[in-house]
Write a protein that holds these residues in place. Sequence first.
Motif, PDB file in Angstrom:
ATOM      1  N   SER A   1      95.987  83.931  69.529  1.00 31.69           N
ATOM      2  CA  SER A   1      96.128  84.174  70.965  1.00 31.69           C
ATOM      3  C   SER A   1      95.581  85.563  71.239  1.00 31.69           C
ATOM      4  O   SER A   1      95.952  86.527  70.561  1.00 31.69           O
ATOM      5  CB  SER A   1      97.600  84.062  71.396  1.00 31.69           C
ATOM      6  OG  SER A   1      98.098  82.757  71.155  1.00 31.69           O
TER       7      SER A   1
ATOM      8  N   THR B   1      93.995  88.759  81.267  1.00 33.56           N
ATOM      9  CA  THR B   1      95.133  88.075  80.649  1.00 33.56           C
ATOM     10  C   THR B   1      96.117  89.125  80.152  1.00 33.56           C
ATOM     11  O   THR B   1      95.720  90.111  79.526  1.00 33.56           O
ATOM     12  CB  THR B   1      94.679  87.179  79.489  1.00 33.56           C
ATOM     13  OG1 THR B   1      93.901  87.943  78.571  1.00 33.56           O
ATOM     14  CG2 THR B   1      93.841  86.020  79.997  1.00 33.56           C
TER      15      THR B   1
ATOM     16  N   THR C   1      97.127  82.674  81.985  1.00 37.17           N
ATOM     17  CA  THR C   1      96.560  84.014  82.089  1.00 37.17           C
ATOM     18  C   THR C   1      97.612  85.112  82.095  1.00 37.17           C
ATOM     19  O   THR C   1      97.279  86.271  81.854  1.00 37.17           O
ATOM     20  CB  THR C   1      95.720  84.138  83.375  1.00 37.17           C
ATOM     21  OG1 THR C   1      96.563  83.904  84.518  1.00 37.17           O
ATOM     22  CG2 THR C   1      94.574  83.146  83.380  1.00 37.17           C
TER      23      THR C   1
ATOM     24  N   CYS D   1      97.176  80.215  72.975  1.00 38.42           N
ATOM     25  CA  CYS D   1      97.351  80.169  74.427  1.00 38.42           C
ATOM     26  C   CYS D   1      96.291  80.946  75.194  1.00 38.42           C
ATOM     27  O   CYS D   1      95.908  80.539  76.284  1.00 38.42           O
ATOM     28  CB  CYS D   1      98.733  80.710  74.795  1.00 38.42           C
ATOM     29  SG  CYS D   1     100.068  79.575  74.416  1.00 38.42           S
ATOM     30  N   PHE D   2      95.828  82.059  74.680  1.00 42.03           N
ATOM     31  CA  PHE D   2      94.842  82.881  75.375  1.00 42.03           C
ATOM     32  C   PHE D   2      93.562  82.864  74.538  1.00 42.03           C
ATOM     33  O   PHE D   2      93.523  83.418  73.446  1.00 42.03           O
ATOM     34  CB  PHE D   2      95.340  84.320  75.534  1.00 42.03           C
ATOM     35  CG  PHE D   2      96.644  84.423  76.258  1.00 42.03           C
ATOM     36  CD1 PHE D   2      96.683  84.520  77.636  1.00 42.03           C
ATOM     37  CD2 PHE D   2      97.843  84.401  75.563  1.00 42.03           C
ATOM     38  CE1 PHE D   2      97.892  84.617  78.311  1.00 42.03           C
ATOM     39  CE2 PHE D   2      99.049  84.497  76.216  1.00 42.03           C
ATOM     40  CZ  PHE D   2      99.079  84.606  77.596  1.00 42.03           C
TER      41      PHE D   2
ATOM     42  N   PRO E   1      95.224  87.830  74.366  1.00 42.35           N
ATOM     43  CA  PRO E   1      95.288  88.443  75.696  1.00 42.35           C
ATOM     44  C   PRO E   1      94.629  89.819  75.669  1.00 42.35           C
ATOM     45  O   PRO E   1      94.578  90.486  74.631  1.00 42.35           O
ATOM     46  CB  PRO E   1      96.793  88.544  75.955  1.00 42.35           C
ATOM     47  CG  PRO E   1      97.386  88.664  74.596  1.00 42.35           C
ATOM     48  CD  PRO E   1      96.534  87.820  73.699  1.00 42.35           C
TER      49      PRO E   1
END
Length: 544
Positions: free
Chosen positions: A283, A266, A237, A254-255, A285
Amino acid sequence: MKKRKADGTVKVKLESRGVDRLGGLPDDVLGHILGFLPTPLAVRATQLSRRWRRLWPAHVLALNLSVRNCTTRGVGVTFPRLCTEALSRFPTFDIPSISLEFGRRVYIAKANTWYPEAMERAAGSVRVTVPRGVVRLELPRFTRAEALNLTLHHGVDLELPVAGNDPVRFDRLTELVLATVWLPDGTPPLHEFLSSCCPRLRRLRLCRLRGGEATRELVLRSDALEALDIDNVDGLTRLDVAAPNLRSLSVRSCFRYPITATEAETDVVVSAPRVESVCWYRSYPKRLIFRADGTLTRVRRLSGLKLATLGRSDQFDYPYTKQLLQACSLTTEYLELDLLLPDEMTLLNWLGPEARASCEDLMTYVPKLPRVTVLSLTVRWGLHASVVPCLASLLSRVPSVTTLYVDSAPYCITVLQSAVPRRGEYRWGRAVWADQKMSLDSLREVSVRGLRGTDAQECKLVEFLLGAMSPSIERISLVFRDGTAEHAVDEIPAELQANFPIATHGHWVKMARLNGLELTKRIPDASIGAGQLHEIRKRVAKSL
C-alpha cells in the motif's frame, strides 16, 4: 487399556469395539456437532435413533441453508420453501447462527419473507454467501445479529439501507465483514452508514470492495473499534482512523503506487494509542501519519512488510517499512518480513538504467530490534544473489530471537535448469564455515520451508543457520516442496549430521505432508552431557 511400545510411545487399546462413544455424549454436545452440518443433512441424521430424534431443533443452535442442498442433495424442495420450513420449525424466535447460500435460481424480492425473517431472527451470527448470479441484494433495515458476514460474487450490487422514517438499526452488531462487494452508484459514503447504524462495531473487515464515491474516503471515529482489516478497497484515497481502543490494524493492497505526479493525493492518518498489531502490505499512500499520541508505542506484532536489500530508500515499499521498523523497534516481539534480494535485471526494472548508480544498501537503515523473539521471513533471491550475508546482517539486529521461520522462495529465473546444480554436483554440508563468527545462542526452534534440495543458495542458507546454532537448539524442521526426490530427502539429514553434529544432535523424524516431505529433528529425552559435548566438539575441530 494403555500399552507402551519399544520406542517409548503409548498405544491406546479400546476395551471393546462395540462401545458407542458418540452416543455417550450429552445432547448439547451432539447438537453442537450437528450444527456444523447443512440443515437437511442434520435433520436426516436425527433419524438414526429415537434419542437423536429430539436433537433437532431443540439442541441444534444453527441453521445452515444452501441452494446446493436443493439441487444436488436430493432434498426435492425449492430454496425459499426450505428456508421457510426451517424457520417455522425452529423452536425459539432467536436463532444463534444462520448461514445462507444462494445463487441465480433464487428470486429475492420484497414479497419473499424468508430472507428478512432470517436476518431479523438471527441473534448471534449471520453469514450470507452468494457464489454467483444474483444481480442485487438488499441489506435489511434491522437485525439483532452480533456478527454479519456478506461474501458476494463480482457483479453483485449490495444496497445499503437509507435512513428515513423507518430507522436503520444494527445496535447489537459487533463484527462486520464485507467481502467481494460492489456498492452501486449513488450509495452514500460507507463510513456514514457505519458510524450512524453500527455504534457498537468492534471488528470491521473490508475485502475486495468497490464502491466509487462510497469508498473514496473512509473516516472512522469509534471508541468501540478494536480490529480493522482493509484489503483491496478499490479507489480509496483517504483513510482517517481515530479509535482509542483499536488493537489490530491491517492495510493491504489499498493505495496503488503513484505512476505520475498528477495522481490523486492519498493520505493515511491513524490515531490509535493502544494498537498492538500492525500489518502493512503493498500500500503506497503519499502520506502515512501516525499521531503523536502514543500510537505505535505498544506495537508487539509487525507483519506484511517488504524489505529489499538493494534499491532506493524513497521507492516502493521501503519508506513505509523503514518508518514502521524505526517507530516500533523497541516494542516489536513478532516480526514478519519479505526479504528481497534483487538481481541486476530486477534492479534495472526498478530503477531504470539512468538511476542504477543511485542504488543503496538498504540494510543499513534497519534498526536494532532487541525484543523480537519470533522472526518469520520469506526470502526471495534472484540470479547470482548471495543470501547468507543479507540474512546474517538481519539476524545480527535481532539478538533475542528464539523462533525463526524461513520460507525459501527464489525468483522464477533461478529455477531454470541451467541455473540449478543437480543433486550430484552439490552436497549439503561440504562448505563448513571455519571462519563463521556469528552465534545464535538464543535460538530454540528453526523451520525452513520450500526447499528443493538442489539449489545452492538454499543449501548455503541452511548451512549458515546450522553453523550458527548452539547445542540448546530444540527443534529443526526442513520442509521440502512437492516433486523433491525422495532419495535426496533421505541423504540430506545424514550430510548435515556429519558436518554439524552439535546442531543436529538428536532424532530426525520423516513425516509425509500434503505439500511435500518434512524432516524434523527433535532433541532426545536425556540432555547432552558435558563429556559427550566435549567429544562432539573434538570431532568438529578435526573436520575443520
